[in-house]
Design a protein around this motif. Structure first.
Motif, PDB file in Angstrom:
ATOM      1  N   ALA A   6      11.608   9.319  11.637  1.00  0.00           N
ATOM      2  CA  ALA A   6      10.315   9.650  12.239  1.00  0.00           C
ATOM      3  C   ALA A   6       9.261   8.589  11.952  1.00  0.00           C
ATOM      4  CB  ALA A   6       9.838  11.007  11.732  1.00  0.00           C
ATOM      5  N   ALA A   7       9.478   7.800  10.899  1.00  0.00           N
ATOM      6  CA  ALA A   7       8.518   6.754  10.537  1.00  0.00           C
ATOM      7  C   ALA A   7       8.827   5.434  11.231  1.00  0.00           C
ATOM      8  CB  ALA A   7       8.512   6.554   9.032  1.00  0.00           C
ATOM      9  N   GLY A   8       9.903   5.420  12.027  1.00  0.00           N
ATOM     10  CA  GLY A   8      10.208   4.229  12.806  1.00  0.00           C
ATOM     11  C   GLY A   8      11.116   3.225  12.129  1.00  0.00           C
ATOM     12  N   VAL A   9      11.919   3.647  11.145  1.00  0.00           N
ATOM     13  CA  VAL A   9      12.839   2.707  10.505  1.00  0.00           C
ATOM     14  C   VAL A   9      13.728   2.067  11.567  1.00  0.00           C
ATOM     15  CG1 VAL A   9      14.554   4.515  10.020  1.00  0.00           C
ATOM     16  CG2 VAL A   9      14.543   2.415   8.666  1.00  0.00           C
ATOM     17  N   ASP A  10      13.866   0.750  11.516  1.00  0.00           N
ATOM     18  CA  ASP A  10      14.664   0.072  12.536  1.00  0.00           C
ATOM     19  C   ASP A  10      15.661  -0.928  11.969  1.00  0.00           C
ATOM     20  OD1 ASP A  10      13.093  -2.119  11.796  1.00  0.00           O
ATOM     21  OD2 ASP A  10      11.784  -1.972  13.547  1.00  0.00           O
ATOM     22  N   THR A  11      15.666  -1.102  10.645  1.00  0.00           N
ATOM     23  CA  THR A  11      16.560  -2.096  10.054  1.00  0.00           C
ATOM     24  C   THR A  11      17.211  -1.562   8.783  1.00  0.00           C
ATOM     25  OG1 THR A  11      15.151  -3.887  10.898  1.00  0.00           O
ATOM     26  CG2 THR A  11      16.753  -4.456   9.188  1.00  0.00           C
ATOM     27  N   LEU A  12      18.521  -1.713   8.702  1.00  0.00           N
ATOM     28  CA  LEU A  12      19.286  -1.409   7.490  1.00  0.00           C
ATOM     29  C   LEU A  12      20.021  -2.687   7.105  1.00  0.00           C
ATOM     30  CD1 LEU A  12      20.605   0.191   5.282  1.00  0.00           C
ATOM     31  CD2 LEU A  12      22.041   1.341   6.965  1.00  0.00           C
ATOM     32  N   LEU A  13      19.498  -3.353   6.100  1.00  0.00           N
ATOM     33  CA  LEU A  13      20.052  -4.623   5.635  1.00  0.00           C
ATOM     34  C   LEU A  13      20.892  -4.347   4.397  1.00  0.00           C
ATOM     35  CD1 LEU A  13      19.707  -7.595   6.572  1.00  0.00           C
ATOM     36  CD2 LEU A  13      17.886  -7.823   4.886  1.00  0.00           C
ATOM     37  N   TYR A  14      22.069  -4.965   4.296  1.00  0.00           N
ATOM     38  CA  TYR A  14      22.939  -4.612   3.183  1.00  0.00           C
ATOM     39  C   TYR A  14      23.795  -5.783   2.716  1.00  0.00           C
ATOM     40  CZ  TYR A  14      27.019  -4.578   6.272  1.00  0.00           C
ATOM     41  OH  TYR A  14      28.024  -4.950   7.122  1.00  0.00           O
ATOM     42  N   SER A  15      24.311  -5.616   1.494  1.00  0.00           N
ATOM     43  CA  SER A  15      25.285  -6.545   0.934  1.00  0.00           C
ATOM     44  C   SER A  15      26.296  -5.730   0.150  1.00  0.00           C
ATOM     45  CB  SER A  15      24.608  -7.574   0.025  1.00  0.00           C
ATOM     46  OG  SER A  15      25.559  -8.489  -0.492  1.00  0.00           O
TER      47      SER A  15
ATOM     48  N   ASN B  20       0.837  -1.190   0.000  1.00  0.00           N
ATOM     49  CA  ASN B  20       0.000   0.000   0.000  1.00  0.00           C
ATOM     50  C   ASN B  20       0.878   1.248   0.000  1.00  0.00           C
ATOM     51  OD1 ASN B  20      -1.511   2.044   2.284  1.00  0.00           O
ATOM     52  ND2 ASN B  20      -2.658   1.452   0.464  1.00  0.00           N
ATOM     53  N   ALA B  21       0.678   2.133  -0.993  1.00  0.00           N
ATOM     54  CA  ALA B  21       1.425   3.385  -1.062  1.00  0.00           C
ATOM     55  C   ALA B  21       0.947   4.314   0.044  1.00  0.00           C
ATOM     56  CB  ALA B  21       1.227   4.039  -2.430  1.00  0.00           C
ATOM     57  N   SER B  22       1.869   4.785   0.876  1.00  0.00           N
ATOM     58  CA  SER B  22       1.502   5.575   2.045  1.00  0.00           C
ATOM     59  C   SER B  22       2.485   6.718   2.261  1.00  0.00           C
ATOM     60  CB  SER B  22       1.471   4.683   3.294  1.00  0.00           C
ATOM     61  OG  SER B  22       0.593   3.595   3.130  1.00  0.00           O
ATOM     62  N   TYR B  23       2.113   7.606   3.174  1.00  0.00           N
ATOM     63  CA  TYR B  23       2.974   8.716   3.577  1.00  0.00           C
ATOM     64  C   TYR B  23       3.085   8.750   5.089  1.00  0.00           C
ATOM     65  CZ  TYR B  23       4.415  11.324  -0.502  1.00  0.00           C
ATOM     66  OH  TYR B  23       5.067  11.715  -1.640  1.00  0.00           O
ATOM     67  N   THR B  24       4.243   9.180   5.577  1.00  0.00           N
ATOM     68  CA  THR B  24       4.468   9.186   7.020  1.00  0.00           C
ATOM     69  C   THR B  24       3.527  10.128   7.755  1.00  0.00           C
ATOM     70  OG1 THR B  24       6.191  10.860   6.713  1.00  0.00           O
ATOM     71  CG2 THR B  24       6.898   8.566   6.838  1.00  0.00           C
ATOM     72  N   ASP B  25       3.035  11.171   7.086  1.00  0.00           N
ATOM     73  CA  ASP B  25       2.172  12.143   7.756  1.00  0.00           C
ATOM     74  C   ASP B  25       0.693  11.936   7.466  1.00  0.00           C
ATOM     75  OD1 ASP B  25       4.476  13.165   8.706  1.00  0.00           O
ATOM     76  OD2 ASP B  25       4.282  15.147   7.811  1.00  0.00           O
ATOM     77  N   SER B  26       0.324  10.792   6.905  1.00  0.00           N
ATOM     78  CA  SER B  26      -1.081  10.542   6.616  1.00  0.00           C
ATOM     79  C   SER B  26      -1.380   9.056   6.668  1.00  0.00           C
ATOM     80  CB  SER B  26      -1.454  11.082   5.234  1.00  0.00           C
ATOM     81  OG  SER B  26      -2.799  10.775   4.930  1.00  0.00           O
ATOM     82  N   SER B  27      -2.526   8.708   7.238  1.00  0.00           N
ATOM     83  CA  SER B  27      -2.959   7.316   7.280  1.00  0.00           C
ATOM     84  C   SER B  27      -4.023   7.048   6.226  1.00  0.00           C
ATOM     85  CB  SER B  27      -3.525   6.982   8.667  1.00  0.00           C
ATOM     86  OG  SER B  27      -4.637   7.820   8.958  1.00  0.00           O
ATOM     87  N   ILE B  28      -4.294   8.051   5.380  1.00  0.00           N
ATOM     88  CA  ILE B  28      -5.343   7.925   4.367  1.00  0.00           C
ATOM     89  C   ILE B  28      -4.812   7.187   3.153  1.00  0.00           C
ATOM     90  CG2 ILE B  28      -6.887   9.195   2.829  1.00  0.00           C
ATOM     91  CD1 ILE B  28      -6.786  11.502   4.817  1.00  0.00           C
ATOM     92  N   TRP B  29      -5.586   6.241   2.672  1.00  0.00           N
ATOM     93  CA  TRP B  29      -5.271   5.620   1.389  1.00  0.00           C
ATOM     94  C   TRP B  29      -6.351   6.039   0.405  1.00  0.00           C
ATOM     95  CZ3 TRP B  29      -7.274   0.566  -0.760  1.00  0.00           C
ATOM     96  CH2 TRP B  29      -6.688   0.298  -2.000  1.00  0.00           C
ATOM     97  N   PRO B  30      -6.015   6.704  -0.690  1.00  0.00           N
ATOM     98  CA  PRO B  30      -7.027   7.189  -1.634  1.00  0.00           C
ATOM     99  C   PRO B  30      -7.665   6.058  -2.426  1.00  0.00           C
ATOM    100  CG  PRO B  30      -4.832   7.636  -2.458  1.00  0.00           C
ATOM    101  CD  PRO B  30      -4.661   7.098  -1.073  1.00  0.00           C
ATOM    102  N   GLN B  31      -8.737   5.506  -1.899  1.00  0.00           N
ATOM    103  CA  GLN B  31      -9.448   4.430  -2.572  1.00  0.00           C
ATOM    104  C   GLN B  31      -9.887   4.866  -3.967  1.00  0.00           C
ATOM    105  OE1 GLN B  31     -10.050   1.370  -1.589  1.00  0.00           O
ATOM    106  NE2 GLN B  31      -9.557   1.370   0.588  1.00  0.00           N
TER     107      GLN B  31
END
Length: 368
Positions: free
Chosen positions: A116-125, A34-45
């Motif tokens: 601010a969106a709660g990122v908690d993981t940086l996975l890399y190779s 689902n395409a979302s934004y950190t400052d909105s919980s609305i999904w444009p149906q």
């Protein structure tokens, strides 16, 4: 012997069409991404255009028990930023499991924009072949109470510069006279507008007459790499990019006006050759994209990656016996001693930051 490609980092937002989402890149969060934004919980149906908030960043989220996001790229490293939310996940790169993470993802420059969106993981190779094609697949098993958020990441690609650093100051706007747009007939020609966020010079050129003959073309030389950026908005869907004789099909679907995103990138180009890049409002995998809807594509700009004036400073390995003659009293930190190209130097496979006593190797700064 030709110089190794110069590393260049390309940041990719979650809206970039280089990321392929399944079952869908924008749908119901319970069964797709689902395409979302950190400052909105609305999904444009229904795909209604909703202007994004003035602050916040785009991301994709899912509560599906079987969701995937993949990317195929050429480069030496891949970094992905996300928030697990308690969901299960697994990343494979070229069919090998990747488990390496960087602590404190929210404070790392690669993922800091998503703190601010709660990122908690940086996975890399890292340490991948610059000129080889790699495919990474992130598989996610989420649920209503364990939502997974994907923010994008970064790819390090190699640019042909003959040992120089990369100069990325050459940006070609969509309004540049070097672009060739077809068709040009009234009612079918490309339109010019300012839709979207963070567009280069605030403009883009777009066309919604879906078909193989709807294209924008630019020819260039004197560049060891190229990045094409387009505009993502609710009417953007299937499209393709052709560089010289190779075509890549992609999809930019989103319910938001996400704005500028990387549509295509390629390093390792021959700066002495002439190259042609084409953005086409057509994807051969989706010939009926415009059935029951408009199917558009929008061009923002391209960046031509060229050789700068300074040389790349690389970290190499050298046996300690080759520098025993140096007065250690003048160099209390021998692992930082400058070594000239005239001496015998063996390249490292990995960057060293301290002495490796077991191998009797030291990391040194190469002076060119």
């Amino acid at each position: 012997m030709s110089a190794a490609p110069a590393p260049y980092n390309v940041s990719l937002s979650a809206a970039s069409p280089l990321f392929q989402y399944t079952p869908s890149r924008d749908g119901d969060v319970l069964s797709a991404w689902n395409a979302s934004y950190t400052d909105s919980s609305i999904w444009p149906q229904g795909g209604a255009a909703i202007s994004p908030p003035t602050s916040g960043v785009a991301f994709r989220r899912t509560q599906s028990t079987s969701a995937r996001v993949s990317i195929t790229f050429e480069g030496s490293a891949l970094y992905l930023c996300f928030a697990t939310g308690g969901a299960g996940y697994a990343l494979t790169l070229d069919n090998a499991l990747v488990k390496t993470t960087i602590p404190n993802a929210a404070s790392n420059p690669i993922c800091a924009a998503y703190a601010a969106a709660g990122v908690d993981t940086l996975l890399y190779s890292e340490g991948l072949g610059d000129s080889s094609s790699h495919t990474a697949l992130l598989q996610v098993s989420a649920a209503t109470g364990s939502e997974f958020k994907f923010f994008g990441g970064q790819v390090t690609m190699g640019v042909t510069t003959n040992g120089k650093v990369v100069n990325d100051d050459s940006n070609v706007d969509d309004q540049d006279s070097g672009w060739s747009y077809t068709p040009t007939d009234s009612g079918l020609a490309w339109d010019r507008g300012g839709h979207g966020r963070t567009l280069f010079n605030t403009t883009s050129s777009f066309d919604c007459n879906y078909g193989a003959t709807v294209l924008a073309t630019y020819t260039f030389s004197d560049a060891g790499g190229v990045i094409l950026r387009g505009n993502v908005w609710p009417d953007a869907h299937a499209f393709s990019v052709t560089l010289d004789d190779k075509t890549t099909n992609m999809d930019a679907s989103s319910s938001w006006e996400d704005g500028q995103a990387v549509f295509f990138m390629k390093g390792g180009l021959d700066p002495t050759a002439q190259h042609t890049i084409t953005l086409r409002d057509f994807n051969s995998d989706v010939p009926d994209c415009n059935r029951g809807r408009v199917c558009c594509v929008a061009l923002d700009a391209i960046t031509l990656l060229k050789a700068g004036s300074a040389y790349v400073r690389r970290v190499l390995c050298i046996h300690t016996m080759l520098i025993d003659y140096i007065d250690r009293s003048l160099h209390p930190r021998p692992h930082l001693i400058p070594i000239r190209l005239t001496q015998r130097i063996r390249p490292c496979k990995t960057t060293l930051t301290r002495s490796r006593v077991s191998d009797r190797l030291l990391a040194v700064s190469l002076v060119q």
